[in-house]
Design a protein around this motif. Structure first.
Motif, PDB file in Angstrom:
ATOM      1  N   VAL A   1       0.830  -1.199   0.000  1.00 39.53           N
ATOM      2  CA  VAL A   1       0.000   0.000   0.000  1.00 39.53           C
ATOM      3  C   VAL A   1       0.864   1.248   0.000  1.00 39.53           C
ATOM      4  O   VAL A   1       0.428   2.317  -0.416  1.00 39.53           O
ATOM      5  N   GLU A   2       2.106   1.104   0.446  1.00 39.39           N
ATOM      6  CA  GLU A   2       2.986   2.267   0.598  1.00 39.39           C
ATOM      7  C   GLU A   2       3.251   2.965  -0.725  1.00 39.39           C
ATOM      8  O   GLU A   2       3.174   4.187  -0.825  1.00 39.39           O
ATOM      9  N   LYS A   3       3.541   2.213  -1.788  1.00 40.07           N
ATOM     10  CA  LYS A   3       3.973   2.813  -3.040  1.00 40.07           C
ATOM     11  C   LYS A   3       2.925   2.743  -4.141  1.00 40.07           C
ATOM     12  O   LYS A   3       3.234   2.993  -5.300  1.00 40.07           O
ATOM     13  N   ILE A   4       1.702   2.396  -3.789  1.00 39.57           N
ATOM     14  CA  ILE A   4       0.704   2.177  -4.837  1.00 39.57           C
ATOM     15  C   ILE A   4       0.431   3.456  -5.626  1.00 39.57           C
ATOM     16  O   ILE A   4       0.208   3.414  -6.837  1.00 39.57           O
ATOM     17  N   ASP A   5       0.484   4.607  -4.961  1.00 41.77           N
ATOM     18  CA  ASP A   5       0.293   5.857  -5.692  1.00 41.77           C
ATOM     19  C   ASP A   5       1.477   6.160  -6.600  1.00 41.77           C
ATOM     20  O   ASP A   5       1.316   6.706  -7.691  1.00 41.77           O
ATOM     21  N   SER A   6       2.678   5.787  -6.159  1.00 40.46           N
ATOM     22  CA  SER A   6       3.865   6.017  -6.981  1.00 40.46           C
ATOM     23  C   SER A   6       3.877   5.139  -8.222  1.00 40.46           C
ATOM     24  O   SER A   6       4.562   5.459  -9.202  1.00 40.46           O
ATOM     25  N   MET A   7       3.133   4.037  -8.206  1.00 42.50           N
ATOM     26  CA  MET A   7       2.997   3.224  -9.419  1.00 42.50           C
ATOM     27  C   MET A   7       2.391   4.044 -10.549  1.00 42.50           C
ATOM     28  O   MET A   7       2.682   3.830 -11.730  1.00 42.50           O
ATOM     29  N   CYS A   8       1.536   5.012 -10.184  1.00 46.39           N
ATOM     30  CA  CYS A   8       0.910   5.861 -11.195  1.00 46.39           C
ATOM     31  C   CYS A   8       1.929   6.783 -11.870  1.00 46.39           C
ATOM     32  O   CYS A   8       1.718   7.216 -13.003  1.00 46.39           O
ATOM     33  N   VAL A   9       3.005   7.081 -11.175  1.00 43.68           N
ATOM     34  CA  VAL A   9       4.054   7.917 -11.745  1.00 43.68           C
ATOM     35  C   VAL A   9       4.841   7.139 -12.787  1.00 43.68           C
ATOM     36  O   VAL A   9       5.254   7.676 -13.817  1.00 43.68           O
ATOM     37  N   GLN A  10       5.034   5.853 -12.530  1.00 40.35           N
ATOM     38  CA  GLN A  10       5.924   5.065 -13.372  1.00 40.35           C
ATOM     39  C   GLN A  10       5.238   4.379 -14.544  1.00 40.35           C
ATOM     40  O   GLN A  10       5.824   4.263 -15.618  1.00 40.35           O
ATOM     41  N   PHE A  11       3.997   3.924 -14.358  1.00 39.60           N
ATOM     42  CA  PHE A  11       3.377   3.064 -15.369  1.00 39.60           C
ATOM     43  C   PHE A  11       2.147   3.702 -15.984  1.00 39.60           C
ATOM     44  O   PHE A  11       1.384   4.408 -15.319  1.00 39.60           O
ATOM     45  N   GLY A  12       1.942   3.392 -17.265  1.00 43.44           N
ATOM     46  CA  GLY A  12       0.793   3.893 -18.000  1.00 43.44           C
ATOM     47  C   GLY A  12      -0.337   2.883 -18.048  1.00 43.44           C
ATOM     48  O   GLY A  12      -0.264   1.795 -17.472  1.00 43.44           O
ATOM     49  N   ALA A  13      -1.415   3.242 -18.768  1.00 44.75           N
ATOM     50  CA  ALA A  13      -2.639   2.438 -18.780  1.00 44.75           C
ATOM     51  C   ALA A  13      -2.397   1.039 -19.334  1.00 44.75           C
ATOM     52  O   ALA A  13      -2.892   0.050 -18.789  1.00 44.75           O
TER      53      ALA A  13
END
Length: 493
Positions: A429-441
């Protein structure tokens, strides 16, 4: 801080009764005072009381639990030793935690195949202890190896200070036996050098409990080196230390371990461990050579020459095994030592190209002023896996929020320089928002496609590791128009 959700008492009674129908009563915990120890993993800032906790003794019991969860449509959160640092084992208020702690037997250690077959609750270090009489050991050595379990290591693809030469968990696991949410036992990998079909073993390792429950692991064992020595190299600034890491690798040397600590981390560790660190250095490198006595002597000489050329102000070579272990003990105790100088700390985990180490350390130093918090830096420097320890006091209003923002900014920096938001701690849960920075749809859709192939009802560790497209859009990290994402990496900061 994520708000906790109250547990529905009636639903808890229903699920607990169903679990007691397939498990001994001692294997089911439902009272809040019994489930409280499971409310978080090593990321203690995020807590949630689980609905029910089960501790199966056998593989058959694991399958029975999964069958009940599937029939009642109850989410399942797998848990190993609870040492994870990304909230991957954080419970759900409407879910069941399956602890593998009682699946803790070493089933076989084989000197001829150099392998061990173990259950997921076996401690990492216990494998090496069992193999020691045969002159063998299990190479991945996370800092928590005295407590962490091999099942958790598989879930997070854990590394350790010797992963540069010997690899991560994925490079040292030959086979896993897995209970699926649909009630089947499957085996991925095998004892042979290769297995037929797709390499699903590599897909499963590091999947954070989202694809199945590990019930058995076959690990690779390696011969214990005849000799080993460590160089402690001191540097007058962190940039020189970072550049020296790249210089060692560029010279064609692959040390058994190559770790970096800045002055803040060295000074917080030394009173705790008395490792003999140079407290005047702005940064120290620990560079280990192992092999035969002649190989070690030659590699130590080569590394010393490279480190001097890179600007090392002092070099200390371990004189005996005791001193070598003290050097490593300091590095491995960096996390607990942080508690001596700060009420709380937030341990980050990102990976960057080695050549950008100096740049990233300088940027983190600037961020300390931006966020008004101190940061102690420890690195698996050889493979670019960084573990900044952000020091804060949760009792001070706003400090936890600033620590989280500081951590997110570090992860965004990792992506910016060509790295990734995690190395060995997982996303959870810690980095789930940061996944949005790195990966696209398209990438997120591919991740979910793999998830659905193993878990069509999305019951295994849901809402962890992979963010939904809506979540990314709401966070402002992605601009969505007509279902399309024209900018895959729109930064948040």
């Amino acid at each position: 801080m994520m708000p906790t959700i109250p547990v529905d008492p009636e639903r808890r009674r229903q699920v607990a009764a169903a679990m007691r129908a397939v498990l001994p009563d001692r294997c089911v915990l439902a009272d809040p005072e019994d489930t409280r120890p499971y409310e978080c993993d090593g990321l203690a800032a995020y807590r949630q009381l689980p609905m029910v906790v089960v501790l199966p003794d056998t593989e058959e019991q694991v399958l029975a639990v999964l069958k009940v969860c599937r029939e009642l449509h109850v989410p399942v959160v797998p848990r190993g030793a609870g040492t994870g640092l990304s909230g991957g084992a954080q419970p759900l208020a409407d879910g069941v935690v399956i602890s593998t702690a009682r699946l803790n037997r070493i089933l076989r250690v084989d000197a001829y195949s150099r392998s061990a077959v173990v259950q997921p609750g076996v401690r990492n270090l216990a494998i090496s202890e069992a193999a020691a009489p045969l002159g063998l050991y299990y190479a991945p050595d996370p800092s928590s190896q005295i407590a962490c379990s091999i099942g958790g290591n598989v879930a997070e693809n854990s590394g350790g200070v010797h992963c540069l030469k010997y690899g991560l968990t994925v490079h040292n696991v030959l086979r896993v036996r897995v209970a699926t949410i649909e009630g089947e036992m499957i085996e991925l990998g095998g004892a042979a050098p290769d297995a037929p079909g797709l390499d699903l073993l590599a897909v499963f390792i590091g999947s954070e409990g989202m694809l199945g429950i590990v019930t058995e692991v076959t690990v690779k064992l390696v011969p214990k080196p005849a000799a080993a020595q460590v160089i402690m190299a001191s540097f007058g600034d962190v940039a020189s230390g970072g550049d020296a890491v790249a210089s060692v690798i560029a010279a064609g040397i692959i040390p058994a371990g190559l770790e970096m600590m800045d002055r803040t981390s060295s000074r917080m560790v030394e009173p705790f461990v008395k490792a003999g660190y140079d407290l005047d250095a702005a940064a120290i490198l620990l560079c280990e050579a192992d092999g035969t006595a002649l190989e070690v002597a030659e590699e130590i000489e080569r590394m010393a020459a490279v480190l001097k050329e890179a600007g090392a102000t002092a070099l200390t070579v371990s004189r005996d095994e005791g001193e070598r272990l003290r050097f490593w003990s300091g590095r491995k105790n960096a996390f607990p030592a942080a508690g001596r100088i700060s009420p709380d700390y937030y341990c980050m985990d990102g990976t960057i190209p080695r050549k950008r180490l100096a740049h990233v350390l300088e940027r983190i130093e600037q961020m300390e002023d931006t966020f008004g918090l101190r940061c102690a830096n420890v690195f698996h420097a050889g493979d670019g896996n960084m573990h900044p320890l952000i020091l804060f006091d949760a009792n001070q209003p706003g400090e936890l929020d600033r620590a989280e923002a500081f951590g997110a900014a570090i992860l965004a920096l990792c992506v910016e320089v060509g790295g990734t938001i995690t190395g060995e701690h997982g996303v959870g849960v810690e980095k789930i928002d940061s996944m949005c920075v790195q990966f696209g749809a398209r990438e997120l859709d591919a991740f979910f496609a793999v998830k659905r192939a193993f878990d069509p009802e999305m019951l295994l560790n849901p809402n962890k590791a992979i963010p939904t497209l809506n979540r990314c859009a709401e966070l402002g990290a992605m601009r969505v128009h007509g279902g399309a994402l024209p900018f895959a990496h729109l930064p948040r900061f």
